[in-house]
Design an enzyme around this catalytic site. Structure first.
Site, PDB file in Angstrom:
ATOM      1  N   CYS A   2      55.587 -55.560 -67.125  1.00 59.03           N
ATOM      2  CA  CYS A   2      55.642 -55.117 -65.421  1.00 59.03           C
ATOM      3  C   CYS A   2      57.037 -54.850 -64.959  1.00 59.03           C
ATOM      4  O   CYS A   2      57.920 -55.440 -64.915  1.00 59.03           O
ATOM      5  CB  CYS A   2      55.114 -56.581 -64.843  1.00 59.03           C
ATOM      6  SG  CYS A   2      55.031 -56.481 -63.032  1.00 59.03           S
ATOM      7  N   GLU A 106      51.237 -49.950 -63.089  1.00 57.09           N
ATOM      8  CA  GLU A 106      51.476 -49.582 -64.474  1.00 57.09           C
ATOM      9  C   GLU A 106      51.074 -48.112 -64.769  1.00 57.09           C
ATOM     10  O   GLU A 106      50.532 -47.440 -63.835  1.00 57.09           O
ATOM     11  CB  GLU A 106      50.501 -50.496 -65.592  1.00 57.09           C
ATOM     12  CG  GLU A 106      50.966 -51.680 -65.667  1.00 57.09           C
ATOM     13  CD  GLU A 106      51.883 -52.034 -66.340  1.00 57.09           C
ATOM     14  OE1 GLU A 106      52.759 -51.135 -66.702  1.00 57.09           O
ATOM     15  OE2 GLU A 106      52.359 -53.451 -66.467  1.00 57.09           O
TER      16      GLU A 106
END
Length: 234
Positions: A2, A106
């Site tokens: 992340c 993402e």
């Protein structure tokens, strides 16, 4: 991993949602939070039954570090190995925290480019990453508090884009995760599972998110990529 996320709520809403005391730290809505920046972190007060919200640097600096040069590589900690890694094992035992968010990003490679996607819980509600924190004294003698987001294997929503996802804690696990008296690493690790895919959604966003200087609501606005999206999620 992340590497970017958003927290678009005001400080008052965050404090109310996570039942924290109102502190001196300030926070304005953010849509493109990047590593090494200050971020809100929630901890349990060690001697009182109350939660505290404070700002910490995103990118953990272990207390024994000689310098802060490795912080940018410590934005995430793998939940499967955190209990054995020197940088994270003590924090997993006694320095756990919640990191509030309402979305994360993402990227998926499509040809020569990478297309960013935003992941949210339900309709964009507040949630919390499982975090670890530490404090390190810099050369001037000032304490620097920093943190890392734990990651795990992806669920069916995130696996279409990336092979890892941040650990999103179930609210029922907040109390145990934050409890400073709970030193059982095994019990803490049991909370670090992929979040229920049925409660998540994913949509493509603009490449504006690629640039740290861009930090506004347009960063997380859905864009039309029907052909790519149909191929991914059909």
């Amino acid at each position: 991993m992340c590497g970017r996320y958003k927290l678009s709520r005001r400080k008052q809403i965050i404090e109310e949602h996570f039942d924290t005391a109102s502190g001196d730290e300030d926070w304005s809505p953010r849509y493109n939070i990047a590593p090494t920046q200050p971020i809100p972190v929630i901890r349990q007060h060690p001697k009182e039954p109350s939660r505290v919200l404070s700002l910490m640097r995103w990118g953990l600096i272990p207390s024994w570090s000689k310098d802060s040069s490795g912080a940018a590589r410590m934005i995430n900690a793998r939940s499967e190995t955190a209990a054995t890694k020197p940088a994270f094992r003590d924090a997993l035992k006694s320095r756990r925290c919640l990191i509030p968010a309402d979305g994360f990003y993402e990227w998926m490679r499509t040809g020569k480019t990478k297309q960013p996607y935003c992941f949210e819980v339900n309709e964009g509600e507040l949630f919390a990453f499982a975090g670890l924190w530490d404090r390190w004294k810099d050369p001037s003698g000032q304490w620097v508090k920093s943190c890392s987001i734990l990651t795990t294997t992806p669920n069916s929503v995130t696996s279409a884009v990336h092979d890892r996802m941040p650990v999103i804690l179930d609210p029922d696990g907040y109390e145990l995760w934050l409890d400073p008296g709970m030193k059982d690493v095994g019990a803490a690790s049991d909370l670090l599972t992929p979040f229920d895919a049925r409660q998540m959604r994913c949509f493509p966003v603009s490449s504006r998110i690629n640039h740290v200087a861009n930090d506004d609501v347009d960063c997380s606005a859905p864009v039309e990529l029907a052909q790519i999206q149909n191929r991914l999620f059909s």
